[in-house]
Design a protein around this motif. Sequence first.
Motif, PDB file in Angstrom:
ATOM      1  N   VAL A   1      13.811   0.153   7.905  1.00  0.00           N
ATOM      2  CA  VAL A   1      12.432   0.552   8.188  1.00  0.00           C
ATOM      3  C   VAL A   1      12.301   2.073   8.114  1.00  0.00           C
ATOM      4  CG1 VAL A   1      10.590   0.580   9.910  1.00  0.00           C
ATOM      5  CG2 VAL A   1      11.983  -1.478   9.607  1.00  0.00           C
ATOM      6  N   SER A   2      13.268   2.773   8.679  1.00  0.00           N
ATOM      7  CA  SER A   2      13.242   4.238   8.649  1.00  0.00           C
ATOM      8  C   SER A   2      13.257   4.773   7.224  1.00  0.00           C
ATOM      9  CB  SER A   2      14.432   4.802   9.427  1.00  0.00           C
ATOM     10  OG  SER A   2      14.354   4.456  10.787  1.00  0.00           O
TER      11      SER A   2
ATOM     12  N   GLY B   1      12.246  -8.747   9.570  1.00  0.00           N
ATOM     13  CA  GLY B   1      13.570  -9.344   9.369  1.00  0.00           C
ATOM     14  C   GLY B   1      14.541  -8.424   8.673  1.00  0.00           C
ATOM     15  N   VAL B   2      14.418  -7.108   8.961  1.00  0.00           N
ATOM     16  CA  VAL B   2      15.324  -6.125   8.367  1.00  0.00           C
ATOM     17  C   VAL B   2      15.879  -5.244   9.490  1.00  0.00           C
ATOM     18  CG1 VAL B   2      14.072  -6.114   6.175  1.00  0.00           C
ATOM     19  CG2 VAL B   2      13.443  -4.464   7.949  1.00  0.00           C
TER      20      VAL B   2
ATOM     21  N   THR C   1       6.723   0.211  17.704  1.00  0.00           N
ATOM     22  CA  THR C   1       7.935   0.968  17.393  1.00  0.00           C
ATOM     23  C   THR C   1       8.571   0.511  16.096  1.00  0.00           C
ATOM     24  OG1 THR C   1       9.428  -0.535  18.546  1.00  0.00           O
ATOM     25  CG2 THR C   1       8.339   1.158  19.878  1.00  0.00           C
ATOM     26  N   VAL C   2       9.520   1.314  15.625  1.00  0.00           N
ATOM     27  CA  VAL C   2      10.296   0.959  14.441  1.00  0.00           C
ATOM     28  C   VAL C   2      11.045  -0.348  14.673  1.00  0.00           C
ATOM     29  CG1 VAL C   2      12.247   1.663  12.999  1.00  0.00           C
ATOM     30  CG2 VAL C   2      10.493   3.331  13.615  1.00  0.00           C
ATOM     31  N   ILE C   3      11.513  -0.552  15.892  1.00  0.00           N
ATOM     32  CA  ILE C   3      12.225  -1.790  16.227  1.00  0.00           C
ATOM     33  C   ILE C   3      11.301  -2.991  16.068  1.00  0.00           C
ATOM     34  CG2 ILE C   3      13.345  -3.067  18.095  1.00  0.00           C
ATOM     35  CD1 ILE C   3      14.379  -0.392  19.148  1.00  0.00           C
ATOM     36  N   ASP C   4      10.042  -2.852  16.497  1.00  0.00           N
ATOM     37  CA  ASP C   4       9.066  -3.939  16.342  1.00  0.00           C
ATOM     38  C   ASP C   4       8.862  -4.278  14.862  1.00  0.00           C
ATOM     39  OD1 ASP C   4       8.573  -4.014  19.114  1.00  0.00           O
ATOM     40  OD2 ASP C   4       7.062  -2.440  18.949  1.00  0.00           O
ATOM     41  N   ILE C   5       8.766  -3.243  14.046  1.00  0.00           N
ATOM     42  CA  ILE C   5       8.583  -3.444  12.607  1.00  0.00           C
ATOM     43  C   ILE C   5       9.794  -4.165  12.021  1.00  0.00           C
ATOM     44  CG2 ILE C   5       8.265  -2.300  10.385  1.00  0.00           C
ATOM     45  CD1 ILE C   5       5.851  -2.065  12.188  1.00  0.00           C
TER      46      ILE C   5
END
Length: 349
Positions: free
Chosen positions: A22-23, A16-17, A7-11
Amino acid sequence: MSKERVTVIDIARAAGVSKSTVSLVLQGSHLVNAATRDKVNAVIRELGYVYNRGAANLRQSRAKSGIIGVVVNDLTNSFFAELAVGVDDVVQSAGYVQFLSNTGENIDRQRQVIASMREHGISGLIISPARGTEAADLKPLTASGLPVVLTVRNIAGAKVSTVMSDNRAGSSAATEHLLKLGHRRIAYLGGFDDTAVHEERLAGYRDALQAAEIEPSEELVISSAPSRAGGVDAIGRAMTVAAPPTAAVCFNDAVAFGVCDGLRSRGMEPGRDFGVVGFDDVIEAKTAVPALTTVSVDPQGTGRRAAQLLLKQINSGSPAAEAIITSVRLVVRQSCGAGSSAYPERKAS
């Protein structure tokens, strides 16, 4: 971390952002500075994340895409066209569409086409990898849970399903046949020597020679591109050695056709002055002049088996690796000189 999707959360956590950063990177926004963008993209590649614009999650998009990716290393070789027909026979009847791409042995191109296919939400991937592909190149695919089937070429350490031919047995049978026809100076021509399939076929050639108590001659093992042009080049070099060969086992049919071309350019007729055996049994092998003796691996059948294995994984939701080795058989035609008075058949000594 779940293997089923990244997921985007994992990325965001790994880089560390924030999630919004990320989006923005995924959207190609210029609001993110270059250093941060590079860091986020590095994490995306490492974790195997795919930005699928048309789906809420990766698993759902795979189930609905109806697309099977097929990536081959050399579509100029008719073997791969026949393989693709076999794949299409199976996936079409299952309601899928095949997306076919050719890498031309270029790893960068391979990465690009696979990335593009994944953005379109392919349900699975069948790949004959480009020369030099390593297990690490497939890790992002397996990490994402994408079903993958390797065919034709294997990759050491790749934890994916495979559909391969019995290369060693086929090459051994081809060499043994030439020995029975009376040949003792038999060359092995063509193929890149840094691929597993070349090693396996070369091993079968050596097995047969050693069984006949003939010491394999390294000067008669000549690598070249696995193509018609490669066959012309290989036979040209083979005929310059002090004691030239009288026959050749070729890496594939494309090389064998090139060997026949090269022989004719020297005033020699395949099947009369020189024995030629190919590997694959493509459609043209039967209609060539002379008709090509070859090891039949059934290219369309290979494609069908690879597609069946891939669909099995897609439907089960479990990409557990399976290995299938398909049997081969020698098809004797005119190019080897069978039945010719030039090569009276006798048992190998």
